[in-house]
Motif scaffolding. Structure first.
Motif: not given
Length: 570
Positions: A341-352, A359-368
């Motif tokens: 499973v590959h997780a991709v975060s694609m933030p914009s100026r509106y991403s908090s 998004a990063r913590a989720l991927s670390e928790n799941l080992g992605l």
């Protein structure tokens, strides 16, 4: 009699692979001492084979595979589901005994509702059949046959069948397994017969088959049940002749027989007689899982089989820090393994900063595998290219959708280059009302949560964390107000009614076909009017959505067939 139910996960069209799996199950059942082994409906071809059945060469090859399976039935009888052509095509139960095809029963009732379309392919069977195994008479049926309260089950029982057998491919939805078994209990009691139900298991496109094969005695008591959502060989000793005494005392059957002008003459085929044995096989009774766990297992099985059976090594999804992508990622990691499973975060100026961190913590928790690809430079290039055409017009939904479509394009580029299947993350509530962007967040080869309402997304996320005993999905993701983050301070409830109000309306309208008047009498009027207008308007989007796991009684896809061009209905 020692009975075995082979609850198998087969692949549609894989005649060689399915044949080998069936033959192996027959051999395993024989080693376990079984006299009779039952396989699911259309086990040879997989279910549903759809228009593969319109190819004569495929039907002929399925018959050849069946005859090869028959060679494995020395010393045992197998009831195997297969399409068979004899003047017309039938959905059949082949009786394989001592190395040969000893007889054929053809399905009488062909379902043509919901996800089923059997009248397109099969002719209705007319004749019944009894199998004699020593002192036991067995009556074979196929799937829909047993859902009917009368014949063929009643005719088989009146003709002396002490054991009714049903080969089935019964798809899953929430609550289906329990409702189905309740029906089987009624059939066993009404016919004073033991009943053995062998169901398919596995994912096939949008459908999931849940297994839960079961054996009941003539009073409707469960004496063995296979687990759900996994392959199993259920072996149990039964003595159907025990039903004879109770039948002698049950005058209802005699009244039913007297009401018939003439009972059908049913041919009897001799099969393997029960052998003497010293050790008993009492059978196991697997429990039904709680609702949320059934949903988790169904989603995992559906996506795993879609990925594996279609030959994908890995999947990719966008993770926004929101709850839908978080649930999708967690289910994918559990079903496929995090390394796929590959997780991709694609933030914009509106991403908090909070959602980016989640998004990063989720991927670390799941080992992605996690990567971040900011979209701001791409959005700037699009904006510049469109500026002459957009001159004099202010920003609106167009700019929001551009962001979603850029993300979709990036995911599809990764898919093309690296061979990963894109899994979209939209839920049923959004799909219903069209709160999704065509060629944007709807992009993908599989829509995992397509049949999961938003309120159930929250429930499942909490369930996954509780089940794991740790925080797989960050608590802040679950607690944060849902937002697409496509403009400043955006929240879903600015565009839609709150999901706790919206989802009950959608369930009543989409799944129960309730009218506007009925809904207005039960729910908030503004929510009803807004929801119905959005649902009717969004049909063109749903028609272009990828397939996803069917989880509810009526899912968008195979069993939702509304015209795009239409006027609003009552």
């Amino acid at each position: 009699m020692r009975l075995a139910l082979a609850q198998l996960n087969v692949v549609v069209g894989d005649l060689d692979g399915n044949g080998a799996k069936i033959a192996d199950a027959v051999r395993t059942a024989r080693t376990a001492g079984a006299d009779l082994v039952v396989l699911p409906e259309l086990a040879v071809t997989g279910y549903p084979p759809e228009d593969l059945l319109l190819r004569p060469a495929f039907v002929k090859a399925a018959r050849t595979t069946l005859e090869e399976i028959a060679a494995s039935t020395r010393g045992i009888t197998a009831l195997v589901g297969c399409p068979l052509f004899d003047r017309d095509l039938s959905n059949a139960c082949a009786v394989l005994s001592d190395g040969a095809v000893a007889g054929v029963y053809r399905k009488r009732f062909l379902p043509n509702y919901g996800v089923f379309d059997e009248h397109r392919y099969f002719a209705e069977g007319r004749e019944l059949m009894l199998l004699r195994a020593g002192d036991v008479l067995v009556g074979p049926t196929i799937c829909e046959d047993i859902w009917q309260p009368g014949p063929p089950a009643t005719d088989l029982a009146l003709a002396g069948a002490q054991l009714l057998v049903n080969l089935s491919a019964s798809p899953f939805h929430v609550g289906k397994a329990e409702d189905r078994e309740e029906m089987l209990v009624t059939r066993a009691r009404d016919n004073a017969s033991y009943l053995a139900f062998c169901n398919l298991v596995g994912g096939q496109d949008e459908l999931v088959f849940d297994g839960h094969s079961v054996v009941l005695d003539d009073e409707g008591e469960v004496i063995a049940r296979a687990p759900g959502f996994e392959e199993a060989l259920l072996v149990v000793d039964i003595d159907p002749t025990e039903a004879i005494g109770r039948r002698l005392r049950d005058v209802r059957r005699r009244e039913l027989e007297r009401s018939r002008e003439r009972l059908p003459e049913i041919p009897v085929v001799e099969i393997t007689a029960p052998r003497a044995r010293t050790e008993a096989a009492p059978g196991t009774i697997a429990p039904f899982l709680p609702e949320l766990e059934q949903m988790r297992r169904a989603l995992g099985l559906g996506v795993r089989d879609y990925v594996d059976k279609n030959g994908f090594e890995s999947v990719v999804l966008g993770v926004s820090g929101g709850i839908d992508s978080a649930l999708s990622a967690a289910i994918l990691a559990d079903a496929l393994g995090p390394e796929r499973v590959h997780a991709v975060s694609m933030p914009s100026r509106y991403s908090s900063a909070e959602t980016r961190d989640d998004a990063r913590a989720l991927s670390e928790n799941l080992g992605l595998d996690f990567r971040e690809i900011p979209i701001e430079p791409v959005l700037a290039a699009f904006t510049e290219a469109l500026a002459p055409s957009f001159s004099g017009r202010g920003a609106d939904l167009t700019e929001e959708n551009l962001q979603a479509r850029i993300r979709g394009t990036l995911l599809m580029a990764l898919s093309n280059k690296l061979g990963w299947l894109v899994v979209s993350t939209g839920n049923k509530s959004e799909m219903a009302v069209g709160y999704a962007t065509l060629y944007g967040d709807m992009v993908g080869g599989f829509a995992l949560l397509k049949d999961v309402f938003k309120t159930d997304v929250f429930r499942l996320c909490r369930h996954l964390n509780e089940r794991a005993g740790r925080e797989l999905i960050p608590a802040s993701t679950i607690e944060r107000a849902p937002s697409a983050e496509l403009r400043a301070d955006q929240r879903d409830d600015q565009s839609l009614p709150p999901y706790e109000l919206l989802d009950p309306v959608l369930e009543a309208y989409v799944e129960l076909d309730r009218s506007r008047e009925e809904l207005l009498s039960e729910f908030d009027a503004a929510t009803v009017e807004r929801a119905l207008a959005l649902v009717d308007r969004a049909e063109y989007k749903r028609r272009q959505a990828p397939p996803g796991v069917k989880l509810r009684p009526r899912a968008f896809g195979r069993d939702w067939r509304l015209p795009i061009t239409k006027r609003s209905q009552p």
